[in-house]
Design a protein around this motif. Structure first.
Motif, mmCIF file in Angstrom:
data_model
loop_
_atom_site.group_PDB
_atom_site.id
_atom_site.type_symbol
_atom_site.label_atom_id
_atom_site.label_comp_id
_atom_site.label_asym_id
_atom_site.label_seq_id
_atom_site.Cartn_x
_atom_site.Cartn_y
_atom_site.Cartn_z
ATOM 1 N N LEU A 89 0.821 -1.212 0.000
ATOM 2 C CA LEU A 89 0.000 0.000 0.000
ATOM 3 C C LEU A 89 0.855 1.262 0.000
ATOM 4 C CD1 LEU A 89 -2.685 -1.136 2.584
ATOM 5 C CD2 LEU A 89 -2.939 -0.950 0.105
ATOM 6 N N PRO A 90 0.312 2.373 -0.508
ATOM 7 C CA PRO A 90 1.050 3.646 -0.475
ATOM 8 C C PRO A 90 1.091 4.205 0.944
ATOM 9 C CG PRO A 90 -1.169 4.013 -1.255
ATOM 10 C CD PRO A 90 -1.023 2.528 -1.114
ATOM 11 N N LEU A 118 -4.283 3.224 11.948
ATOM 12 C CA LEU A 118 -4.188 2.113 11.014
ATOM 13 C C LEU A 118 -3.353 2.481 9.791
ATOM 14 C CD1 LEU A 118 -4.930 -0.759 10.557
ATOM 15 C CD2 LEU A 118 -7.120 -0.047 9.614
ATOM 16 N N MET A 119 -3.424 3.728 9.355
ATOM 17 C CA MET A 119 -2.556 4.170 8.260
ATOM 18 C C MET A 119 -1.086 4.043 8.655
ATOM 19 S SD MET A 119 -4.449 7.556 6.750
ATOM 20 C CE MET A 119 -5.878 7.456 5.671
ATOM 21 N N ARG A 120 -0.776 4.447 9.887
ATOM 22 C CA ARG A 120 0.611 4.328 10.349
ATOM 23 C C ARG A 120 1.040 2.870 10.418
ATOM 24 N NH1 ARG A 120 -0.934 8.911 13.587
ATOM 25 N NH2 ARG A 120 -1.712 7.539 15.228
ATOM 26 N N ARG A 121 0.130 2.016 10.881
ATOM 27 C CA ARG A 121 0.466 0.596 10.945
ATOM 28 C C ARG A 121 0.695 0.027 9.554
ATOM 29 N NH1 ARG A 121 -3.016 -4.266 13.942
ATOM 30 N NH2 ARG A 121 -1.644 -5.972 13.244
ATOM 31 N N ARG A 157 1.837 1.556 7.017
ATOM 32 C CA ARG A 157 3.152 2.022 6.577
ATOM 33 C C ARG A 157 4.268 1.265 7.275
ATOM 34 N NH1 ARG A 157 4.580 7.503 9.103
ATOM 35 N NH2 ARG A 157 4.739 6.027 10.831
ATOM 36 N N ASP A 158 4.183 1.173 8.607
ATOM 37 C CA ASP A 158 5.282 0.587 9.386
ATOM 38 C C ASP A 158 5.447 -0.905 9.111
ATOM 39 O OD1 ASP A 158 5.603 3.091 10.439
ATOM 40 O OD2 ASP A 158 4.602 2.631 12.347
#
Length: 458
Positions: free
Chosen positions: A323-324, A349-352, A354-355
């Motif tokens: 995912l971007p 959740l976006m941070r997760r 990414r990480d």
């Protein structure tokens, strides 16, 4: 010994977005009285405190073609107060918790209806109080946009004040019903409210005896300061949606920390986060049940639900594509039109994503197995261990159980998890009382006129 409280949330065919597609589920569950009866009787068999029925007075953004609403079950539903009134006839102990909005009901009509159901059920009704922030609901009631949060919560406070005043219209001992003397009620035992406030003008009295519970137990939800203050002021229970124990402890502490401001004690408010369980006698069996539910969900449904919850449109990505980075894309957050979860959950959740370099499939597995509250896939011991940790370490006083599908997911919890909780002494084996208040361990409020009555008797 302190014991946890448990509610069973019905949510149409279940809390998974594709619950209605499960091979063992009746596709007409949402409007079937048999479905609601089975769920309530299941909760009663498990000695659960109440059944919970969520509601909103609209279908949701069907004009947004990015969201596959035509594949969802929850667009059609019944008025929960009517469903709970029907269920009262075929149950004896379990509480009945319908949802109604203070923004779109009038307190006299609602007080009358709920007092009637409490009388007819022998004191088993509660109320999930919501203030309705969605655009689709607003348009159904002649508004161009939702009412602002401050006004909605101010109206809710006054709504509850009027409701409780109307429920006190009659003294508890008003009705003598003496055939010999011909007297039906005691003179001076009925009271006009004569309320005139910012939002409502209601004379009263209510044409219904005081509810068996005095005031119906109220459950609320929400993480905003307005929502937390309202819960601390008027609620008996608070329905949380935190996905992990750290967030749940912070929410528990925040809401309970506001109670002294309103002259209340920590035990006056029960914190009951949602929990969605996939239960198996072995870990692999539980994982297979989860995989079956996920496999029934089309990609379009997953994409649409992410959009509702403030994600960008990810339809161009394959299920196993990385995912971007979305964490800084603030333009995706806060859409009044869509509704969805609180933006801070989306950001987390976006941070997760990414990480951990999540794929779209992995994101679906985390976000879309339910409503973003606590999710557990495991054996009865694994699930009970987690519930016990939350219960004993300041994260919960009980749980609202959200079966992924019904009746099977609810049966798994009642038949496998509840016996494990009972074995540990964490949950009752028999109902303690007759009313919902008694089973929740909440005292019955005295009428505001009780002192006057006692003085008149002297």
């Amino acid at each position: 010994m302190r014991q946890m409280k448990l509610g069973l949330s019905i949510a149409s065919a279940g809390y998974h977005y594709s619950a209605w597609c499960h091979p063992d589920v009746d596709v007409r569950s949402a409007t079937s009285i048999q479905h609601h009866v089975k769920a309530a009787q299941l909760a009663e068999r498990g000695r659960m405190d109440f059944v919970f029925l969520a509601d909103w007075s609209s279908i949701l953004n069907v004009d947004d073609l990015r969201i596959a609403r035509d594949r969802e079950q929850a667009q059609v539903k019944v008025d929960p107060t009517l469903a709970m009134a029907a269920v009262a006839v075929v149950t004896k102990h379990v509480g009945l918790m319908p949802t109604a909005s203070t923004t779109y009901w009038h307190p006299f009509n609602f007080a009358r209806r709920m007092a009637a159901i409490d009388q007819l059920s022998g004191g088993r009704v509660g109320w999930n109080m919501v203030t309705s922030h969605g655009l689709d609901e607003a348009r159904n009631f002649g508004l161009d946009k939702p009412i602002d949060s401050d006004t909605r919560h101010d109206r809710a406070r006054e709504f509850v004040q009027v409701m409780r005043g109307l429920w006190d219209s009659w003294d508890d001992d008003a009705f003598v019903r003496d055939k010999a003397t011909g007297q039906f009620f005691r003179p001076g035992s009925v009271h006009a409210l004569n309320h005139e406030g910012r939002h409502f003008k209601v004379r009263g009295p209510l044409d219904m005896a005081r509810p068996p519970q005095g005031f119906l137990p109220i459950i609320t939800a929400g993480t905003s300061d307005n929502s937390q203050d309202l819960a601390a002021e008027i609620a008996d229970m608070c329905y949380g949606g935190q996905p992990n124990i750290e967030a749940a402890r912070a929410y528990y502490s925040s809401v309970k920390g506001r109670l002294p401001k309103y002259g209340r004690r920590p035990e006056d408010l029960l914190m009951m986060p949602g929990i969605q369980c996939y239960v198996g006698r072995t870990q692999s069996e539980a994982e297979d049940k989860f995989a079956l539910m996920q496999s029934a969900m089309p990609k379009e449904v997953g994409i649409g639900q992410l959009i509702v919850n403030h994600f960008p449109d990810l339809s161009a990505y394959g299920l196993d594509d990385p995912l971007p980075d979305m964490t800084m894309r603030s333009e995706f957050l806060g859409s009044e039109k869509l509704g969805g979860r609180e933006p801070e959950l989306t950001l987390a959740l976006m941070r997760r994503a990414r990480d951990e370099k999540l794929t779209l499939r992995q994101l679906f597995d985390i976000a879309l197995c339910g409503f973003w509250s606590l999710g557990v896939i495991g054996t009865p011991k694994v699930i009970a261990d987690m519930m016990e940790e939350w219960f004993t370490t300041g994260a919960a006083d009980g749980f609202n159980v959200q079966p992924p599908y019904l009746p099977g997911g609810g049966e798994d919890f009642v038949d496998l998890v509840i016996p494990e909780l009972q074995r540990r002494g964490l949950f009752r084996t028999e109902y303690e009382g007759r009313t919902l208040r008694e089973n929740l361990g909440l005292p019955r409020p005295a009428s505001r006129y009780a002192t006057d009555v006692a003085e008149a008797a002297e």
